[in-house]
Design a protein around this motif. Sequence first.
Motif, short mmCIF file in Angstrom:
data_model
loop_
_atom_site.label_atom_id
_atom_site.label_comp_id
_atom_site.label_asym_id
_atom_site.label_seq_id
_atom_site.Cartn_x
_atom_site.Cartn_y
_atom_site.Cartn_z
N LEU A 94 11.77 -8.17 -7.34
CA LEU A 94 10.41 -8.92 -7.26
C LEU A 94 10.15 -9.67 -6.14
O LEU A 94 10.68 -10.35 -5.67
CB LEU A 94 10.42 -9.32 -8.61
CG LEU A 94 10.54 -8.69 -9.60
CD1 LEU A 94 10.75 -9.34 -11.28
CD2 LEU A 94 9.62 -7.38 -9.82
N SER A 95 11.97 -10.71 -5.82
CA SER A 95 12.51 -12.00 -5.74
C SER A 95 11.94 -11.37 -4.06
O SER A 95 11.75 -12.08 -3.02
CB SER A 95 13.84 -11.62 -4.89
OG SER A 95 14.53 -10.81 -4.42
N GLU A 96 11.74 -9.88 -3.57
CA GLU A 96 10.83 -9.14 -1.75
C GLU A 96 9.84 -9.51 -2.20
O GLU A 96 9.07 -8.50 -1.32
CB GLU A 96 11.82 -8.10 -1.51
CG GLU A 96 13.68 -8.29 -0.83
CD GLU A 96 13.57 -8.98 -0.25
OE1 GLU A 96 12.62 -8.70 1.65
OE2 GLU A 96 14.75 -9.97 0.16
N GLY A 97 8.85 -8.76 -3.23
CA GLY A 97 7.58 -9.20 -3.17
C GLY A 97 7.67 -7.50 -3.82
O GLY A 97 6.34 -7.25 -3.56
N ILE A 98 8.61 -6.47 -4.28
CA ILE A 98 8.25 -5.24 -4.89
C ILE A 98 7.76 -5.52 -6.13
O ILE A 98 8.69 -6.11 -7.15
CB ILE A 98 9.50 -4.37 -4.85
CG1 ILE A 98 10.63 -4.76 -3.31
CG2 ILE A 98 9.42 -3.51 -5.11
CD1 ILE A 98 9.46 -4.14 -1.70
N GLU A 99 6.77 -5.24 -6.64
CA GLU A 99 5.79 -5.34 -7.62
C GLU A 99 6.69 -3.90 -9.06
O GLU A 99 6.41 -4.61 -10.14
CB GLU A 99 4.91 -5.66 -8.37
CG GLU A 99 4.65 -7.39 -7.55
CD GLU A 99 3.39 -7.36 -7.66
OE1 GLU A 99 2.42 -6.53 -8.19
OE2 GLU A 99 2.91 -8.78 -7.07
N GLU A 100 6.32 -2.77 -7.92
CA GLU A 100 6.65 -1.51 -8.71
C GLU A 100 6.94 -0.66 -8.21
O GLU A 100 6.86 -0.88 -7.06
CB GLU A 100 4.89 -0.83 -9.11
CG GLU A 100 4.59 0.24 -10.69
CD GLU A 100 3.79 0.00 -10.85
OE1 GLU A 100 3.85 1.43 -11.22
OE2 GLU A 100 3.02 -0.86 -10.61
N VAL A 101 7.59 0.71 -8.84
CA VAL A 101 8.03 1.48 -8.25
C VAL A 101 7.35 3.38 -9.18
O VAL A 101 7.76 2.86 -9.74
CB VAL A 101 9.97 1.72 -8.20
CG1 VAL A 101 10.19 3.10 -7.02
CG2 VAL A 101 10.22 0.46 -7.24
N ARG A 102 6.78 4.12 -8.14
CA ARG A 102 5.82 4.93 -8.44
C ARG A 102 5.83 5.77 -8.04
O ARG A 102 6.20 5.95 -7.27
CB ARG A 102 4.73 4.25 -9.13
CG ARG A 102 4.10 4.90 -10.02
CD ARG A 102 2.53 5.39 -10.50
NE ARG A 102 2.19 3.41 -9.87
CZ ARG A 102 1.03 3.31 -10.86
NH1 ARG A 102 0.11 4.00 -9.84
NH2 ARG A 102 0.36 1.93 -10.92
N TRP A 103 6.39 6.95 -8.71
CA TRP A 103 6.09 8.57 -8.13
C TRP A 103 4.61 9.07 -8.01
O TRP A 103 3.72 8.92 -9.11
CB TRP A 103 7.00 9.73 -9.23
CG TRP A 103 8.28 9.60 -9.44
CD1 TRP A 103 8.73 8.59 -10.31
CD2 TRP A 103 9.44 10.01 -8.43
NE1 TRP A 103 10.64 8.56 -9.55
CE2 TRP A 103 10.84 9.34 -9.09
CE3 TRP A 103 9.21 10.64 -6.97
CZ2 TRP A 103 11.64 9.56 -7.88
CZ3 TRP A 103 10.85 11.13 -6.36
CH2 TRP A 103 11.84 10.22 -7.84
N PHE A 104 4.63 9.36 -6.70
CA PHE A 104 3.44 10.16 -6.19
C PHE A 104 4.19 11.43 -5.90
O PHE A 104 4.34 11.78 -5.49
CB PHE A 104 2.92 9.26 -5.79
CG PHE A 104 2.28 7.88 -6.23
CD1 PHE A 104 1.36 7.86 -6.56
CD2 PHE A 104 3.14 6.99 -5.85
CE1 PHE A 104 0.87 6.73 -6.55
CE2 PHE A 104 3.12 6.02 -5.80
CZ PHE A 104 1.87 5.38 -6.79
N PRO A 105 2.77 12.87 -6.28
CA PRO A 105 2.46 13.58 -5.18
C PRO A 105 2.59 13.64 -4.09
O PRO A 105 2.35 12.15 -3.73
CB PRO A 105 1.43 15.23 -5.41
CG PRO A 105 1.28 13.86 -6.80
CD PRO A 105 1.46 12.75 -7.06
#
Length: 163
Positions: free
Chosen positions: A127-138
Amino acid sequence: NLFLAENIPKRHLLNLHDGFAEQHSAGGVLICNVEGQNQVALVACRRGRRVCWEIAKGKLEHGESPQQAAVREMKEEMGFEGELEIVGDLGFVQYAFNVPNLGPRLKTLFVFVVEARSELTDFDPQLSEGIEEVRWFPVKEAVKLVPHRSLRPVFIRLAEQYA
């Protein structure tokens, strides 16, 4: 990409500007196969008011190879504790940007295809780097989601090899 021109105004030559510097970064696309379909994990980054999907990436540290930096940055930004292994090379891209009060930068970004060698569990985004979420995609959907023009060649190669 070679361009021929009679004249180029000095304002368009980044390396002649005060404060010009080169920056080397590396990142990767985490891939896994789910029921016969390759999926990739992207990170959601806040850029001002909007959130956009990107690959996990970051600057090379002193003495670090692009491969080492890619794995380190992916683990840090995605918050993944397991072992990662590079299984493919998607090449590199270059683009310019301006850093306020510091000047122009020419960034070289090395991009790799990475697999987890341990069980994939939940991510703990940085979060401190501005990463809010990790999600899988095709893979085919991920190609459409990443907005940066500089990454289009990388995602075209990804789709050709893994879609």
